[in-house]
Design an enzyme around this catalytic site. Structure first.
Site, PDB file in Angstrom:
ATOM      1  N   HIS A 191      24.012 -17.126  36.688  1.00 15.20           N
ATOM      2  CA  HIS A 191      23.024 -17.780  35.826  1.00 15.20           C
ATOM      3  C   HIS A 191      23.638 -18.116  34.471  1.00 15.20           C
ATOM      4  O   HIS A 191      23.546 -19.265  33.997  1.00 15.20           O
ATOM      5  CB  HIS A 191      21.810 -16.864  35.648  1.00 15.20           C
ATOM      6  CG  HIS A 191      20.717 -17.451  34.811  1.00 15.20           C
ATOM      7  ND1 HIS A 191      19.590 -18.038  35.365  1.00 15.20           N
ATOM      8  CD2 HIS A 191      20.567 -17.553  33.470  1.00 15.20           C
ATOM      9  CE1 HIS A 191      18.812 -18.475  34.380  1.00 15.20           C
ATOM     10  NE2 HIS A 191      19.383 -18.184  33.224  1.00 15.20           N
ATOM     11  N   GLU A 192      24.274 -17.124  33.844  1.00 17.23           N
ATOM     12  CA  GLU A 192      24.867 -17.362  32.534  1.00 17.23           C
ATOM     13  C   GLU A 192      26.081 -18.283  32.631  1.00 17.23           C
ATOM     14  O   GLU A 192      26.331 -19.091  31.722  1.00 17.23           O
ATOM     15  CB  GLU A 192      25.257 -16.033  31.878  1.00 17.23           C
ATOM     16  CG  GLU A 192      24.098 -15.064  31.661  1.00 17.23           C
ATOM     17  CD  GLU A 192      22.966 -15.670  30.854  1.00 17.23           C
ATOM     18  OE1 GLU A 192      23.236 -16.530  29.998  1.00 17.23           O
ATOM     19  OE2 GLU A 192      21.808 -15.281  31.080  1.00 17.23           O
ATOM     20  N   HIS A 195      24.803 -21.829  32.521  1.00 15.80           N
ATOM     21  CA  HIS A 195      24.532 -22.280  31.151  1.00 15.80           C
ATOM     22  C   HIS A 195      25.828 -22.682  30.442  1.00 15.80           C
ATOM     23  O   HIS A 195      25.933 -23.750  29.838  1.00 15.80           O
ATOM     24  CB  HIS A 195      23.858 -21.165  30.345  1.00 15.80           C
ATOM     25  CG  HIS A 195      22.416 -20.952  30.670  1.00 15.80           C
ATOM     26  ND1 HIS A 195      21.479 -21.956  30.637  1.00 15.80           N
ATOM     27  CD2 HIS A 195      21.736 -19.821  31.027  1.00 15.80           C
ATOM     28  CE1 HIS A 195      20.295 -21.472  30.958  1.00 15.80           C
ATOM     29  NE2 HIS A 195      20.425 -20.180  31.202  1.00 15.80           N
ATOM     30  N   ASP A 267      13.898 -19.955  30.077  1.00 15.18           N
ATOM     31  CA  ASP A 267      14.540 -21.272  30.019  1.00 15.18           C
ATOM     32  C   ASP A 267      13.537 -22.379  30.336  1.00 15.18           C
ATOM     33  O   ASP A 267      13.494 -23.414  29.655  1.00 15.18           O
ATOM     34  CB  ASP A 267      15.704 -21.340  31.012  1.00 15.18           C
ATOM     35  CG  ASP A 267      16.775 -20.306  30.727  1.00 15.18           C
ATOM     36  OD1 ASP A 267      16.927 -19.944  29.546  1.00 15.18           O
ATOM     37  OD2 ASP A 267      17.449 -19.867  31.673  1.00 15.18           O
TER      38      ASP A 267
END
Length: 382
Positions: A191-192, A195, A267
């Site tokens: 997930h990170e 980003h 988000d």
């Protein structure tokens, strides 16, 4: 200094000021007693309104030769009673904006003056990396850096202490004691990484400052973007770019795991709010044009609107929903396309995050070039 609430206290304050003229009477947080009257909560004879009425009467009693200057401060000028802002009262306003890079460096120097700083400390670098921070935030960074140095039993505060303090203030305190399963940790890493990778691939995006899968605050992982300079206005292109990298984490989950998690909840919330402002407040919709829709919801104590008024038709509401959805979905599709065409880099970045737990911008660049990091993995043993 204005301490306490009550009409008698106001009279005593002004009597004392006239006896000691010339002098300055300073009232901090004037909104505490100067809020708009007529809220309907407690009637018109509650103590706060009596205090405000007495304050207005006393200010009208000043003559030009009294030698008393009234100064007040507030961070909510929008809630003040109009009677306070009339000529002869608080009719001159000085707006104190957030400090720029030179102001931030000066504030850091003031708070760090009593610290024993190491030669490695560069307050100009800290100032450049903290756009949008207030004086209180900067003071907090200095205090946190001093505490970190004390915990190391160091005689001087070093640059690494300031960097860690900045991370704590910007991204929240680390929660290393939180027990996370390997599956959740892997999901957070991708997930990170989503980003960060989308942010690196978009030419107009704010630079990626740091990405970590160490839980901070309420988040299991954080990707921090740091603007290179203060921005006072934002273009439509820039806002659309923000939407794309905000949804990069969700897109990575879909591509790698073919499912979504609750980790993307914040988000999605931020993306939806930003897209709605673009449509309803900033006139960035081609279909709706340069119009604003919906008045801001006023605070209940103001005695104005308790609920938001809809000043548009049902048909317009339907178009607004369509435009907001289109903007967010377009950003999500762009993020997914970028990650799909760079899936190998996504895997590299997520793997590095699982090994090292925290990566800065330079380390991310090395990983994307296929280089190995020189430092040991976070879980390595001596």
């Amino acid at each position: 200094m204005f301490v306490g609430v009550g009409a008698s206290r106001v009279r005593d304050l002004f009597d004392q000021g006239k006896k000691n003229a010339p002098c300055i009477i300073f009232i901090d947080e004037i909104d505490a007693v100067g809020r708009l009257r007529g809220a309907g909560l407690g009637g018109g004879h509650d103590e706060r309104e009596q205090t405000l009425n007495q304050l207005l009467v006393e200010m009208d009693g000043f003559e030009s030769n009294d030698g008393v200057i009234m100064v007040a401060a507030t961070n909510r000028p929008d809630v003040l009673d109009p009677a306070l802002l009339r000529p002869g009262r608080f009719d001159r306003q000085i707006v104190v904006n957030l400090p720029d890079i030179n102001g931030r460096e000066g504030i850091l120097k003031v708070h760090a003056k009593k610290l024993n700083l190491d030669d490695s400390v560069r307050l100009s670098l800290i100032a450049r990396g903290t756009p949008g921070m207030s004086g209180a935030d900067l003071a907090n960074i200095v205090n946190e850096a001093a505490l970190l140095a004390a915990r190391r039993d160091a005689s001087k505060v070093e640059m690494i202490d300031f960097e860690q303090a900045k991370d704590k203030v910007m991204m929240g305190a680390e929660r290393r004691s939180l027990v996370i399963s390997d599956e959740e940790k892997r999901s957070t890493a991708y997930h990170e990484a989503g980003h960060a990778l989308v942010g690196k691939l978009l030419p107009k995006a704010d630079p990626v400052y740091k990405v970590t899968i160490i839980p901070r605050g309420l988040a299991l992982g954080v990707t921090s973007f740091l603007p290179e300079e203060e921005k006072h206005t934002h273009s439509k292109e820039y806002l659309e770019t923000k939407l794309v990298y905000a949804l990069g984490g969700r897109a990575a989950e879909k591509l790698v795991f073919d499912q979504f998690t609750t980790g993307a909840g914040n988000d999605i919330l931020q993306a939806t709010e930003l897209a709605r402002k673009m449509v309803c407040a900033w006139g960035m919709s081609d279909k709706l044009g340069p119009l604003t829709f919906g008045q801001k919801q006023e605070e209940i104590f103001l005695g104005r609107e308790i609920t938001q008024r809809r000043d548009y038709s049902e048909e317009t509401a339907r178009i607004i929903d369509q435009e907001v959805r289109a903007i967010v979905e377009r950003a999500s599709e762009t993020a997914e396309e970028l990650l799909r065409s760079n899936l190998d880099k996504l895997h590299l970045l997520a793997t590095a995050l699982l090994e090292h737990e925290i990566l800065d911008s330079q380390e991310i660049d090395k990983i994307l070039k296929g280089e190995k990091l020189s430092r040991k993995p976070a879980n390595a043993t001596e």
